[in-house]
Design a protein around this motif. Structure first.
Motif, PDB file in Angstrom:
ATOM      1  N   ILE A 190      -1.222  -1.780   5.664  1.00 27.22           N
ATOM      2  CA  ILE A 190      -0.040  -2.668   5.531  1.00 27.22           C
ATOM      3  C   ILE A 190       0.358  -2.960   4.233  1.00 27.22           C
ATOM      4  CG2 ILE A 190      -0.531  -3.652   8.128  1.00 27.22           C
ATOM      5  CD1 ILE A 190      -1.676  -6.180   6.458  1.00 27.22           C
ATOM      6  N   GLU A 191       1.930  -3.404   4.154  1.00 26.21           N
ATOM      7  CA  GLU A 191       2.053  -3.689   2.918  1.00 26.21           C
ATOM      8  C   GLU A 191       1.798  -4.936   2.005  1.00 26.21           C
ATOM      9  OE1 GLU A 191       6.304  -4.240   2.633  1.00 26.21           O
ATOM     10  OE2 GLU A 191       6.151  -4.948   0.456  1.00 26.21           O
ATOM     11  N   GLN A 192       1.685  -6.068   3.027  1.00 28.63           N
ATOM     12  CA  GLN A 192       1.073  -7.447   2.334  1.00 28.63           C
ATOM     13  C   GLN A 192       2.153  -8.120   1.581  1.00 28.63           C
ATOM     14  OE1 GLN A 192      -2.725  -5.608   1.008  1.00 28.63           O
ATOM     15  NE2 GLN A 192      -3.627  -7.190   2.449  1.00 28.63           N
ATOM     16  N   GLN A 198      12.337  -6.432   4.428  1.00 29.94           N
ATOM     17  CA  GLN A 198      13.494  -6.845   3.911  1.00 29.94           C
ATOM     18  C   GLN A 198      14.610  -5.693   3.956  1.00 29.94           C
ATOM     19  OE1 GLN A 198      13.583  -9.383   0.607  1.00 29.94           O
ATOM     20  NE2 GLN A 198      12.833 -10.922   1.750  1.00 29.94           N
ATOM     21  N   ALA A 199      14.118  -4.458   3.779  1.00 26.90           N
ATOM     22  CA  ALA A 199      14.944  -3.273   3.657  1.00 26.90           C
ATOM     23  C   ALA A 199      14.942  -2.505   5.070  1.00 26.90           C
ATOM     24  CB  ALA A 199      14.514  -2.134   2.637  1.00 26.90           C
ATOM     25  N   CYS A 375       4.433  -5.679   7.316  1.00 24.12           N
ATOM     26  CA  CYS A 375       3.865  -6.711   7.967  1.00 24.12           C
ATOM     27  C   CYS A 375       4.443  -7.952   7.858  1.00 24.12           C
ATOM     28  CB  CYS A 375       2.205  -6.836   7.542  1.00 24.12           C
ATOM     29  SG  CYS A 375       2.177  -7.719   5.788  1.00 24.12           S
ATOM     30  N   LEU A 376       4.671  -8.627   9.187  1.00 28.25           N
ATOM     31  CA  LEU A 376       5.383  -9.668   9.478  1.00 28.25           C
ATOM     32  C   LEU A 376       5.408 -10.698   8.097  1.00 28.25           C
ATOM     33  CD1 LEU A 376       7.263 -11.024  11.708  1.00 28.25           C
ATOM     34  CD2 LEU A 376       5.083 -12.188  12.329  1.00 28.25           C
ATOM     35  N   LYS A 377       6.738 -10.829   7.790  1.00 26.07           N
ATOM     36  CA  LYS A 377       6.995 -12.034   6.556  1.00 26.07           C
ATOM     37  C   LYS A 377       5.984 -11.993   5.373  1.00 26.07           C
ATOM     38  CE  LYS A 377       8.712 -15.295   9.740  1.00 26.07           C
ATOM     39  NZ  LYS A 377       8.352 -16.589  10.622  1.00 26.07           N
TER      40      LYS A 377
END
Ligand code: ZN
Length: 409
Positions: A190-192, A198-199, A375-377
């Motif tokens: 996951i990006e973290q 946003q993209a 990943c969320l927010k």
């Protein structure tokens, strides 16, 4: 070749089963490295791999490997995976997504009867998080030769319990060499962060790791009584430091979106309400994914700091003390990831990693790249960490395609 997809239902079920081991009441995960829960998760993974026909071996620092044979067993394997350990009271996606997706990749290849030239090794790295045993990325560090095996085995938690004794206790003190040659390494994670979210992108093609440079900065003026001396005659080091903090923010913003510039430590040794500060020490932290830009930004900041001091009658000294060069991932492996995303029609973009991962170590010894999913927010290392089933499956599809490309000669 047509875009192959992993088995959604099986992937979701496996994520749910592994997430239950060390689950917290609020949907998170508490599974510290080499704890009883880590053993339980390891046992679960070992059983799944063994049952699927992937022999499991454990190395001397507890890293687990499960092999799907290739056509040519003498060829170096493609390594795929991540970590099953977690931070305290953290999320259930950071790590496990990459391990469980790796298993799903191998099973999907079996389902479709696809043979690869190279073997594929799934890996579960020991103590990625560094929450219980310092430093983080410990066992991938041994794999890549950054740490000696004995150093890693001797690390102790806060209760004085060592990695070696815990590996012994939970049955994961293996005998396989802690380092061996591989043809490439691919890690799904996951990006973290919020770049993908946003993209509205599903897949991040990770370009590498940002470089980090920390410098101790000492600002010198003159300690004088806060009363008698006229304002315009004072040499106040803290005024200089304050302007430096603002300049750091200004230059950080001017080099958006890639740069990060932070002053997170600042001390005033005189520490008295009635002394004009004659000295201030601060730490300047500069991060950038591009080496030349990092150098340029550092030089720009130091020039600006000198100018600030010249105007205020102060002097300044710089002492470098941390310098991690940016890591650029392997172009060929990144291209496998990018073309897979395009073939599947998943919106993708390139981004650097700003958090540490085992791939950082492995990149030093083999062609390496990473796949990020949103990943969320950007919330991570938190029970609220969340990634959707669809994004996890999309990430696994890309891991599958990239692994397949890397495993064919
Ligand atoms: Zn992680």
């Amino acid at each position: 070749m047509k875009a192959i997809k992993v088995n959604r239902a099986r992937l979701k079920a496996a994520m749910e089963s592994i997430s239950a081991v060390g689950a917290t009441p609020r949907g998170g995960l508490h599974r510290l490295a080499l704890s009883d829960k880590d053993k339980e998760a390891r046992d679960m993974l070992r059983d799944w791999c063994t049952q699927a026909g992937y022999p499991v071996r454990v190395d001397r620092i507890g890293n687990m490997y499960a092999r799907r044979a290739g056509r040519h067993e003498g060829e170096l394997p493609v390594l795929i995976g991540s970590h099953l350990d977690s931070q305290p009271m953290a999320g259930r996606f950071d790590g496990p997504v990459g391990v469980i997706a790796a298993l799903e990749v191998m099973k999907t290849l079996d389902d479709l009867g696809i043979a690869t030239d190279r073997p594929i090794d799934l890996v579960n790295w020991t103590n990625e998080e560094g929450a219980r045993f310092q430093p983080p990325l410990l066992a991938s560090g041994v794999f890549a030769g950054a740490y000696e095996l004995e150093f890693a085995l001797s690390r102790q938690d806060n209760d004085g319990v060592s990695v070696a004794s815990e590996l012994e206790r939970i049955g994961y003190a293996g005998t396989h060499p802690a380092s061996f040659s591989i043809s490439s390494y691919i890690e799904l994670h996951i990006e973290q962060g919020v770049v993908l979210e946003q993209a509205h992108a599903t897949i991040g093609v990770v370009s590498g790791f940002v470089g980090i440079r920390d410098t101790r900065v000492s600002v010198f003026g003159e300690n004088v009584h806060a009363g008698p001396l006229a304002m315009h005659l004072r040499k106040d080091a803290l005024i200089g430091a304050a302007q430096m903090v603002l300049a750091a923010q200004e230059l950080g913003l001017a080099n958006a979106p890639d740069a990060r510039v932070t002053v997170g430590r600042l001390s005033v040794p005189s520490d008295s309400h009635s002394i004009v500060p004659g000295r201030v020490d601060l730490v300047l932290d500069v991060r950038h994914p591009d080496a030349a830009s990092l150098d340029a930004l550092q030089a720009q900041l130091e020039d600006r700091f000198r100018l600030i001091c010249a105007k205020l009658g102060l002097s300044v000294e710089f002492e470098p003390y941390w310098n991690y060069a940016p890591i650029v991932f392997d172009p060929a492996v990144r291209e496998h990831i990018r073309s897979a995303a395009e073939q599947h029609g998943y919106p993708c973009l390139d981004l650097p990693s700003r958090a540490g991962h085992d791939a950082l170590n492995v990149a030093k010894v083999a062609p390496t790249a990473m796949i990020f999913i949103p990943c969320l927010k950007g919330i991570s290392h938190n029970e609220a960490e969340f990634a959707t089933d669809e994004d996890i499956a999309a990430g696994a599809d890309i891991l599958l395609a990239a692994t397949l490309a890397a495993a064919m000669k």
